[in-house]
Scaffold this motif. Structure first.
Motif: not given
Length: 145
Positions: A7-27
């Motif tokens: 599975m590519k990272p872009k297809d993995c919901i967990f990866f996507q949610l973690v990265k979105a959460g990290q971006g939101a937390a950094r912001f």
């Protein structure tokens, strides 16, 4: 369905949610940095500003933080004199958390900052898209929470 072996990272919901959460937390962390508090401390101060003089249990319920995490945050905010702990007059085993005058000032700043930051963070979303996104996030939290 076809069996997936990789599975590519872009297809993995967990990866996507973690990265979105990290971006939101950094912001959010960048937005509150000028107030000399962390992102999570800012959320706790914001919740206390909305409703002050609450038990640590009630604050934990409102912030969705576990007891150990919340205790550490309260310890740090008390050390920098943004809040105080007092014995609960109704239950000697419990404490009441109260903002200091300085904590209240930061809370007031946070109220406006949170509104601004939410607006800025979601600037690329149409109103109806934001509603759908929030609905999806609520469903994810409710189903796995």
């Amino acid at each position: 369905k076809k069996e997936i072996k990789t599975m590519k990272p872009k297809d993995c919901i967990f990866f996507q949610l973690v990265k979105a959460g990290q971006g939101a937390a950094r912001f959010w962390a960048q937005k509150v940095a000028e107030l000399n508090v962390t992102a999570v401390q800012a959320m706790v101060l914001g919740f206390l500003y909305d409703k002050d003089r609450v038990s640590s249990k009630e604050l934990g319920d409102r912030t969705l933080l576990d007891s150990a995490t919340l205790t550490g945050i309260i310890d740090r905010l008390e050390t920098v004199e943004l809040l105080i702990r007092e014995q609960n007059p109704k239950d000697r085993r419990a404490i009441v958390v109260t903002l200091t005058d300085e904590g209240r000032k930061i809370g007031e700043n946070l109220k406006e900052l949170m509104i601004e930051a939410n607006r800025e963070f979601l600037i690329d979303f149409k109103d109806e898209e934001e509603v759908v996104l929030r609905g999806f996030l609520d469903r994810i939290r409710a189903g796995n929470g």
